[in-house]
Design a protein around this motif. Structure first.
Motif, PDB file in Angstrom:
ATOM      1  N   UNK A 122     -17.219  30.776  29.291  1.00  0.00           N
ATOM      2  CA  UNK A 122     -16.978  32.250  29.836  1.00  0.00           C
ATOM      3  C   UNK A 122     -15.692  32.571  29.953  1.00  0.00           C
ATOM      4  N   UNK A 123     -14.912  31.678  30.479  1.00  0.00           N
ATOM      5  CA  UNK A 123     -13.548  31.653  30.695  1.00  0.00           C
ATOM      6  C   UNK A 123     -12.710  31.825  29.388  1.00  0.00           C
ATOM      7  N   UNK A 124     -12.994  31.122  28.341  1.00  0.00           N
ATOM      8  CA  UNK A 124     -12.405  30.971  26.946  1.00  0.00           C
ATOM      9  C   UNK A 124     -12.948  32.197  25.837  1.00  0.00           C
ATOM     10  N   UNK A 125     -14.220  32.214  25.912  1.00  0.00           N
ATOM     11  CA  UNK A 125     -14.605  33.269  24.950  1.00  0.00           C
ATOM     12  C   UNK A 125     -14.780  34.833  25.527  1.00  0.00           C
ATOM     13  N   UNK A 126     -14.854  34.717  26.965  1.00  0.00           N
ATOM     14  CA  UNK A 126     -14.912  36.195  27.486  1.00  0.00           C
ATOM     15  C   UNK A 126     -13.877  36.209  28.738  1.00  0.00           C
ATOM     16  N   UNK A 127     -12.856  36.171  28.518  1.00  0.00           N
ATOM     17  CA  UNK A 127     -11.670  36.179  29.339  1.00  0.00           C
ATOM     18  C   UNK A 127     -11.658  37.540  30.256  1.00  0.00           C
ATOM     19  N   UNK A 128     -11.620  38.457  29.980  1.00  0.00           N
ATOM     20  CA  UNK A 128     -11.635  40.031  30.237  1.00  0.00           C
ATOM     21  C   UNK A 128     -12.854  39.960  31.119  1.00  0.00           C
ATOM     22  N   UNK A 214     -22.134  26.038  24.141  1.00  0.00           N
ATOM     23  CA  UNK A 214     -20.598  26.386  24.760  1.00  0.00           C
ATOM     24  C   UNK A 214     -19.445  26.107  23.929  1.00  0.00           C
ATOM     25  N   UNK A 215     -19.469  24.745  23.620  1.00  0.00           N
ATOM     26  CA  UNK A 215     -18.494  24.279  23.027  1.00  0.00           C
ATOM     27  C   UNK A 215     -18.350  24.554  21.587  1.00  0.00           C
ATOM     28  N   UNK A 216     -19.473  24.808  20.865  1.00  0.00           N
ATOM     29  CA  UNK A 216     -19.613  25.549  19.596  1.00  0.00           C
ATOM     30  C   UNK A 216     -18.982  26.884  19.503  1.00  0.00           C
ATOM     31  N   UNK A 217     -18.901  27.634  20.712  1.00  0.00           N
ATOM     32  CA  UNK A 217     -18.544  29.114  20.840  1.00  0.00           C
ATOM     33  C   UNK A 217     -16.815  28.797  21.248  1.00  0.00           C
ATOM     34  N   UNK A 218     -16.556  27.911  21.826  1.00  0.00           N
ATOM     35  CA  UNK A 218     -15.259  27.729  22.401  1.00  0.00           C
ATOM     36  C   UNK A 218     -14.360  27.056  21.092  1.00  0.00           C
ATOM     37  N   UNK A 229      -4.244  30.319  23.270  1.00  0.00           N
ATOM     38  CA  UNK A 229      -5.749  30.316  23.550  1.00  0.00           C
ATOM     39  C   UNK A 229      -6.324  28.787  23.247  1.00  0.00           C
ATOM     40  N   UNK A 230      -5.910  28.199  22.137  1.00  0.00           N
ATOM     41  CA  UNK A 230      -6.124  26.791  21.720  1.00  0.00           C
ATOM     42  C   UNK A 230      -5.469  25.664  22.879  1.00  0.00           C
ATOM     43  N   UNK A 231      -4.284  26.121  23.373  1.00  0.00           N
ATOM     44  CA  UNK A 231      -3.553  25.455  24.487  1.00  0.00           C
ATOM     45  C   UNK A 231      -4.436  25.280  25.721  1.00  0.00           C
TER      46      UNK A 231
END
Length: 309
Positions: A122-128, A214-218, A229-231
């Motif tokens: 959620x934090x990385x794929x949907x930050x807003x 989760x990690x596939x989406x990340x 974003x990668x960092x």
């Protein structure tokens, strides 16, 4: 031993005579326990006292560190007493209490790591939308569910184990675990075995599906996103993945050691395999997260050295 479910004690036969070396082993185990308690308590205090860390990821970490204390305390004090003792027996009441604690620790660890994978997604794929989809209330509900569901599963497992008639009282380990007690039964243990296997595969399937998704989406976001974003993904996901893999390997060692005949393997190896997930994970997690997550590392330094780093 008579054919009765009411044995007066269990004997732990994995201990062997070490002579004067037992004081060295006692010192090593005590040092490990003090390090585990100190590191986990430090990070719990850091997260609780700093409002900047009152975010979902750190709250889940706090639950994880509390579980490390719970699991290690279920083992280490007992282990220290047994190392110094010449008679390695334990009452059935204490044995089942240890079974509850150890298995609850393992279940909470698995589910918490799975929930943390979803949180990172959620934090990385949907930050807003992150703070609207992962609210404080949702964190509390998920954490309460993980602990209560784990306790319920273990209680069901124990309710199937305690009534069994036992023809022996010898446990081939340095602590009590459910499968070792079930193997002592004289009667039919089909229900116990089925429940244990279903419980194990359900947990593994849940973990694999949630973590893999989760990690596939990340990874997809990382490959198509910016360098920043990668960092961010690497800094927060690497400790989680390392912790997850470490616990999976430790649990695999425990399953292999418990389910297959390893009588031909050296006793020291069998002890190591059975203790890995209870010793290395509580030590590994605070070190991994404390060293790799910048916010935690900076605040820890400030707390320990009494100044802002």
């Amino acid at each position: 031993m008579t054919n009765s479910s009411q044995v007066s004690y269990f004997e732990l036969v994995a201990y062997f005579d070490t002579g004067v070396l037992k004081y060295l082993y006692f010192t090593i185990v005590m040092s490990l326990y003090c390090l585990i308690v100190g590191a986990n308590v430090l990070l719990i205090v850091v997260i609780c006292k700093n409002r900047s860390l009152h975010e979902p990821m750190y709250l889940f970490l706090c639950s994880l560190f509390v579980n490390e204390l719970f699991g290690s305390t279920a083992l280490f004090p007992f282990l220290l007493i047994q190392i110094l003792s010449d008679i390695h027996i334990v009452s059935p009441v204490f044995c089942f209490l240890q079974i509850f604690s150890v298995h609850s620790y393992g279940s909470v660890e698995y589910f918490t790591l799975a929930v943390m994978a979803y949180d990172r997604y959620l934090a990385i794929c949907h930050p807003l939308e992150y703070h609207t989809r992962m609210t404080f209330k949702k964190v509390v509900i998920l954490t309460a569910f993980v602990w209560s569901w784990s306790a319920f599963n273990v209680l069901v497992m124990m309710s199937l184990s305690t009534p069994l008639q036992r023809c022996g009282n010898t446990i081939q380990k340095v602590y009590c675990d459910n499968y070792s007690v079930v193997k002592l039964a004289c009667g039919d243990t089909t229900v116990n075995n089925i429940y244990g296997l279903v419980k194990m595969f359900t947990m593994i399937l849940f973990l694999i599906v949630l973590v893999f998704y989760s990690y596939m989406r990340i990874l997809k976001i990382c490959f198509s996103g910016s360098k920043q974003t990668r960092k961010k993904a690497v800094s927060t996901c690497v400790p989680h993945l390392a912790s997850l893999l470490n616990f999976i390997f430790g649990s695999f060692f425990e399953i292999v050691q418990g389910r297959f005949d390893m009588s031909s393997a050296p006793m020291t190896l069998r002890i190591f395999l059975s203790l890995y997930w209870l010793v290395c994970q509580p030590l590994f997690n605070p070190l991994m997260y404390g060293l790799n997550i910048t916010k935690i590392r900076i605040i820890c330094k400030s707390l320990v050295f009494g100044k802002t780093i």
